[in-house]
Design a protein around this motif. Structure first.
Motif, PDB file in Angstrom:
ATOM      1  N   SER A  61       3.046  -2.247   3.977  1.00  0.00           N
ATOM      2  CA  SER A  61       3.280  -0.922   3.404  1.00  0.00           C
ATOM      3  C   SER A  61       4.752  -0.772   3.047  1.00  0.00           C
ATOM      4  O   SER A  61       5.605  -1.504   3.563  1.00  0.00           O
ATOM      5  N   SER A 105       3.689  14.779   4.215  1.00  0.00           N
ATOM      6  CA  SER A 105       2.579  14.082   4.863  1.00  0.00           C
ATOM      7  C   SER A 105       1.369  13.966   3.949  1.00  0.00           C
ATOM      8  O   SER A 105       0.523  13.095   4.136  1.00  0.00           O
ATOM      9  N   PHE A 112      -8.849   4.786  12.654  1.00  0.00           N
ATOM     10  CA  PHE A 112      -7.423   4.474  12.617  1.00  0.00           C
ATOM     11  C   PHE A 112      -7.073   3.445  13.688  1.00  0.00           C
ATOM     12  O   PHE A 112      -6.322   2.496  13.432  1.00  0.00           O
ATOM     13  N   TRP A 149       1.860  -4.273   8.291  1.00  0.00           N
ATOM     14  CA  TRP A 149       0.750  -3.588   7.635  1.00  0.00           C
ATOM     15  C   TRP A 149       0.841  -3.643   6.109  1.00  0.00           C
ATOM     16  O   TRP A 149       0.007  -3.092   5.413  1.00  0.00           O
ATOM     17  N   CYS A 187      -1.692  13.628   7.333  1.00  0.00           N
ATOM     18  CA  CYS A 187      -1.958  12.207   7.554  1.00  0.00           C
ATOM     19  C   CYS A 187      -1.679  11.893   9.019  1.00  0.00           C
ATOM     20  O   CYS A 187      -1.099  12.713   9.742  1.00  0.00           O
ATOM     21  N   ALA A 199       1.794  10.534   2.173  1.00  0.00           N
ATOM     22  CA  ALA A 199       2.093   9.343   2.969  1.00  0.00           C
ATOM     23  C   ALA A 199       0.842   8.753   3.603  1.00  0.00           C
ATOM     24  O   ALA A 199      -0.152   9.439   3.839  1.00  0.00           O
ATOM     25  N   GLU A 200       0.918   7.467   3.886  1.00  0.00           N
ATOM     26  CA  GLU A 200      -0.108   6.799   4.690  1.00  0.00           C
ATOM     27  C   GLU A 200       0.087   7.139   6.160  1.00  0.00           C
ATOM     28  O   GLU A 200      -0.870   7.305   6.918  1.00  0.00           O
ATOM     29  N   LEU A 201       1.342   7.242   6.558  1.00  0.00           N
ATOM     30  CA  LEU A 201       1.699   7.490   7.951  1.00  0.00           C
ATOM     31  C   LEU A 201       3.026   8.231   7.968  1.00  0.00           C
ATOM     32  O   LEU A 201       3.943   7.905   7.217  1.00  0.00           O
ATOM     33  N   GLY A 261       0.819  -1.195   0.000  1.00  0.00           N
ATOM     34  CA  GLY A 261       0.000   0.000   0.000  1.00  0.00           C
ATOM     35  C   GLY A 261       0.856   1.248   0.000  1.00  0.00           C
ATOM     36  O   GLY A 261       2.055   1.198  -0.298  1.00  0.00           O
ATOM     37  N   PRO A 262       0.271   2.391   0.320  1.00  0.00           N
ATOM     38  CA  PRO A 262       1.036   3.646   0.392  1.00  0.00           C
ATOM     39  C   PRO A 262       2.153   3.530   1.406  1.00  0.00           C
ATOM     40  O   PRO A 262       2.135   2.692   2.305  1.00  0.00           O
ATOM     41  N   SER A 263       3.150   4.397   1.293  1.00  0.00           N
ATOM     42  CA  SER A 263       4.344   4.268   2.113  1.00  0.00           C
ATOM     43  C   SER A 263       4.225   4.999   3.439  1.00  0.00           C
ATOM     44  O   SER A 263       3.471   5.952   3.585  1.00  0.00           O
ATOM     45  N   PHE A 264       4.981   4.487   4.401  1.00  0.00           N
ATOM     46  CA  PHE A 264       5.244   5.224   5.636  1.00  0.00           C
ATOM     47  C   PHE A 264       6.434   6.141   5.340  1.00  0.00           C
ATOM     48  O   PHE A 264       7.391   5.733   4.689  1.00  0.00           O
TER      49      PHE A 264
END
Length: 306
Positions: A31, A100, A184, A29, A134, A103-105, A2-5
């Motif tokens: 990611s 941010s 979340f 997760w 985010c 990013a996912e996180l 998924g999207p990156s941290f």
């Protein structure tokens, strides 16, 4: 994947600890991970702030110098996680806030112990928390937590009983309910296969209501019961959406930041909300979120919401 941290590295042990936490979490997760070092000089200092002092010889390393080393270590420890690196220039807070949005996180380290035995959230992290787009996680260096315990300032173990460790703890305000922190927290608990504790803390004022009279014990119970009902109603839809998550929701007569800090002493993650505000001035961080950011020993996730 998924999207990156995205992890901000500044050469400190705390930022390295944050990168390790992010890599382990990204693996669970599913990611990707992006390590970012921002070189900040006098021209890149955050608006209205003095530039950070240069590290002394033998002290904290330059972020760009440790970037390849940390990346290599994390790739060896977590070969399944795609890891990329970026060395950027500018005001660290501004650059991280901008990132941010992609990013996912966003994950940052939180430094050391303050004079009142709390953790210090630095001049870069505070404005990023205030404006991140985010969820942002602040991670402590575990050696700092061990130091706190050795100095006798950690919470006594017999008092840490408000949740089944190592779970996820989330604070919820029934007066100003926000779905984003709950969502979340439920998603994080499911990804880890961990239990979730939802807490609403309430500390009544010395007088309560239209008439300036002390609040009777029976009235305290009534108000707390009403808040417990509201909390249950707010949590039920998410519990139905995440049936695999074991959830415990409680309204407790205690100052919220103190309650959450104590309850999350051994948690995987403590989740709190941060209301998004249009004004550019001010910290935009509520008192409960500000309190747990500085005093909770667990990683703290700050989730922005309208």
């Amino acid at each position: 994947m998924g999207p990156s941290f995205t992890v901000g590295l500044d050469g400190s042990p705390e930022s390295t600890a944050a990168a390790r936490w992010a890599a382990g979490t990204a693996q669970r997760w599913e990611s990707a991970l992006r390590l970012v070092a921002v070189r900040t000089g006098p021209a890149g200092a955050a608006p209205g702030r003095e530039p950070e002092a240069a590290p002394e010889p033998g002290g904290q390393a330059e972020a760009s110098d440790v970037l390849p080393t940390v990346a290599a270590q994390l790739r060896a420890e977590h070969p399944a996680v795609p890891i990329s690196t970026s060395a950027l220039e500018g005001a660290a807070a501004g650059v991280l806030t901008q990132l941010s949005g992609e990013a996912e996180l966003l994950v940052l380290g939180s430094r050391g112990l303050g004079a009142v035995h709390g953790f210090l959230v630095g001049s870069v992290a505070l404005p990023v928390v205030a404006h991140t787009r985010c969820p942002l996680v602040l991670v402590r260096d575990s050696s700092r937590t061990d130091e706190r315990a050795a100095r006798g300032t950690a919470e006594p173990a017999e008092r840490v009983s408000a949740h089944p460790a190592p779970g996820v703890v989330v604070g919820f305000d029934v007066r100003e309910p926000a779905a984003e922190p709950l969502e979340f927290a439920f998603a994080a608990a499911r990804r880890w296969g961990a239990p979730l504790t939802v807490l609403h803390g309430w500390e009544p004022p010395p007088v309560y209501g239209a008439r300036p009279l002390p609040l009777a014990a029976t009235a305290l119970e009534d108000v707390l019961g009403e808040r417990a009902t509201l909390l249950k109603q707010a949590v039920e839809p998410w519990a139905e959406r995440y049936p695999e998550v074991a959830v415990d929701a409680r309204a407790v007569l205690e100052q919220p930041a103190v309650l959450l800090t104590r309850a999350a002493a051994e948690a995987r993650l403590l989740v709190v909300g941060r209301r998004t505000r249009a004004a550019r001035l001010g910290t935009h961080i509520g008192p409960v979120t500000h309190g747990v950011m500085h005093h909770a020993s667990a990683p703290v996730a700050v989730v922005p919401h309208p």
